[in-house]
Design a protein around this motif. Structure first.
Motif, PDB file in Angstrom:
ATOM      1  N   LYS A   1       0.816  -1.195   0.000  1.00 60.18           N
ATOM      2  CA  LYS A   1       0.000   0.000   0.000  1.00 60.18           C
ATOM      3  C   LYS A   1       0.851   1.247   0.000  1.00 60.18           C
ATOM      4  O   LYS A   1       0.465   2.264  -0.569  1.00 60.18           O
ATOM      5  CB  LYS A   1      -0.942  -0.029   1.197  1.00 60.18           C
ATOM      6  CG  LYS A   1      -1.900   1.129   1.227  1.00 60.18           C
ATOM      7  CD  LYS A   1      -3.246   0.721   1.695  1.00 60.18           C
ATOM      8  CE  LYS A   1      -4.126   1.887   2.005  1.00 60.18           C
ATOM      9  NZ  LYS A   1      -4.730   2.529   0.887  1.00 60.18           N
ATOM     10  N   GLY A   2       2.020   1.272   0.594  1.00 63.99           N
ATOM     11  CA  GLY A   2       2.884   2.439   0.596  1.00 63.99           C
ATOM     12  C   GLY A   2       3.250   2.882  -0.817  1.00 63.99           C
ATOM     13  O   GLY A   2       3.405   4.077  -1.084  1.00 63.99           O
ATOM     14  N   ALA A   3       3.366   1.921  -1.736  1.00 57.98           N
ATOM     15  CA  ALA A   3       3.690   2.268  -3.120  1.00 57.98           C
ATOM     16  C   ALA A   3       2.551   3.031  -3.776  1.00 57.98           C
ATOM     17  O   ALA A   3       2.786   3.924  -4.599  1.00 57.98           O
ATOM     18  CB  ALA A   3       4.020   1.003  -3.914  1.00 57.98           C
ATOM     19  N   GLU A   4       1.320   2.718  -3.426  1.00 59.29           N
ATOM     20  CA  GLU A   4       0.182   3.458  -3.966  1.00 59.29           C
ATOM     21  C   GLU A   4       0.255   4.914  -3.531  1.00 59.29           C
ATOM     22  O   GLU A   4       0.051   5.833  -4.346  1.00 59.29           O
ATOM     23  CB  GLU A   4      -1.134   2.861  -3.479  1.00 59.29           C
ATOM     24  CG  GLU A   4      -1.490   1.537  -4.112  1.00 59.29           C
ATOM     25  CD  GLU A   4      -2.789   0.994  -3.546  1.00 59.29           C
ATOM     26  OE1 GLU A   4      -3.829   1.675  -3.676  1.00 59.29           O
ATOM     27  OE2 GLU A   4      -2.756  -0.114  -2.979  1.00 59.29           O
ATOM     28  N   GLU A   5       0.536   5.139  -2.255  1.00 55.74           N
ATOM     29  CA  GLU A   5       0.658   6.495  -1.741  1.00 55.74           C
ATOM     30  C   GLU A   5       1.791   7.229  -2.445  1.00 55.74           C
ATOM     31  O   GLU A   5       1.674   8.403  -2.783  1.00 55.74           O
ATOM     32  CB  GLU A   5       0.895   6.493  -0.221  1.00 55.74           C
ATOM     33  CG  GLU A   5      -0.360   6.295   0.598  1.00 55.74           C
ATOM     34  CD  GLU A   5      -0.739   4.833   0.778  1.00 55.74           C
ATOM     35  OE1 GLU A   5      -0.077   3.943   0.218  1.00 55.74           O
ATOM     36  OE2 GLU A   5      -1.715   4.577   1.498  1.00 55.74           O
ATOM     37  N   LEU A   6       2.895   6.521  -2.681  1.00 57.92           N
ATOM     38  CA  LEU A   6       4.039   7.128  -3.357  1.00 57.92           C
ATOM     39  C   LEU A   6       3.661   7.584  -4.766  1.00 57.92           C
ATOM     40  O   LEU A   6       3.997   8.697  -5.180  1.00 57.92           O
ATOM     41  CB  LEU A   6       5.207   6.137  -3.408  1.00 57.92           C
ATOM     42  CG  LEU A   6       6.433   6.562  -4.197  1.00 57.92           C
ATOM     43  CD1 LEU A   6       7.001   7.876  -3.689  1.00 57.92           C
ATOM     44  CD2 LEU A   6       7.475   5.457  -4.149  1.00 57.92           C
ATOM     45  N   LEU A   7       2.968   6.742  -5.515  1.00 55.97           N
ATOM     46  CA  LEU A   7       2.570   7.114  -6.874  1.00 55.97           C
ATOM     47  C   LEU A   7       1.606   8.301  -6.873  1.00 55.97           C
ATOM     48  O   LEU A   7       1.718   9.209  -7.713  1.00 55.97           O
ATOM     49  CB  LEU A   7       1.934   5.931  -7.592  1.00 55.97           C
ATOM     50  CG  LEU A   7       2.913   4.875  -8.090  1.00 55.97           C
ATOM     51  CD1 LEU A   7       2.174   3.652  -8.587  1.00 55.97           C
ATOM     52  CD2 LEU A   7       3.790   5.426  -9.183  1.00 55.97           C
TER      53      LEU A   7
END
Length: 172
Positions: A1-7
């Motif tokens: 989920k952290g990658a979604e926030e990053l994008l």
């Protein structure tokens, strides 16, 4: 989920800071071209016209090639939402001398400090906080240099010799 926030955060950064690129290094499946449903979701987010040609997915990266990934980077952003006790990517980012933007998760605060990292709280404001931190560091080369200069101290602390010496003391 952290990658979604990053994008999502990078979409904001891309509008404010010209010539920025985001490299997503790694893959869900070891040494494979298989794309997981999560990776496909990330690729769908990356198809937004604002960032479409500014996000690069490397796919699987051999461990011995990771120093090249760090070397080409200006900033490492690792927003973890899991309580990983000792994330290797965080330690590698720190000793690479690259500024780190991360989250207060698991063991990360035991390795990262305010000299070398911006440590954000997990929560509803994470996307905005990531965007603000990435924009700030991208625009401030003096801050990037100052954060990266801490690498010498970190390299002497985070290496196998120091680890083995500390382990030997604990095992006595």
């Amino acid at each position: 989920k952290g990658a979604e926030e990053l994008l999502k955060a990078f979409t904001e950064v891309a509008q404010k800071v010209p010539n920025t690129k985001l490299v997503i290094a790694g893959a869900f499946f070891f040494n494979s071209n298989i794309v997981s449903p999560f990776e496909q979701k990330l690729r769908n987010l990356a198809s937004n016209p604002t960032v479409k040609n500014r996000i690069i997915f490397t796919g699987f990266v051999n461990y011995e090639d990771m120093p090249a990934i760090y070397a080409m980077s200006d900033i490492c952003v690792l927003p973890s939402i899991w309580d990983d006790p000792a994330p290797l990517a965080v330690i590698e980012s720190l000793v690479s001398g690259k500024p780190l933007i991360t989250t207060r998760s698991g063991g990360i605060p035991e390795y990262a400090d305010e000299q070398s990292a911006i440590i954000l709280e997990r929560g509803d404001q994470l996307v905005d906080q990531l965007a603000d931190a990435m924009t700030k560091i991208a625009r401030d080369s003096d801050e990037r240099d100052a954060m990266g200069a801490h690498k010498t101290a970190l390299r002497s602390e985070f290496n196998k010799e120091t680890y083995m010496a500390q382990l030997a003391i604990r095992l006595r």
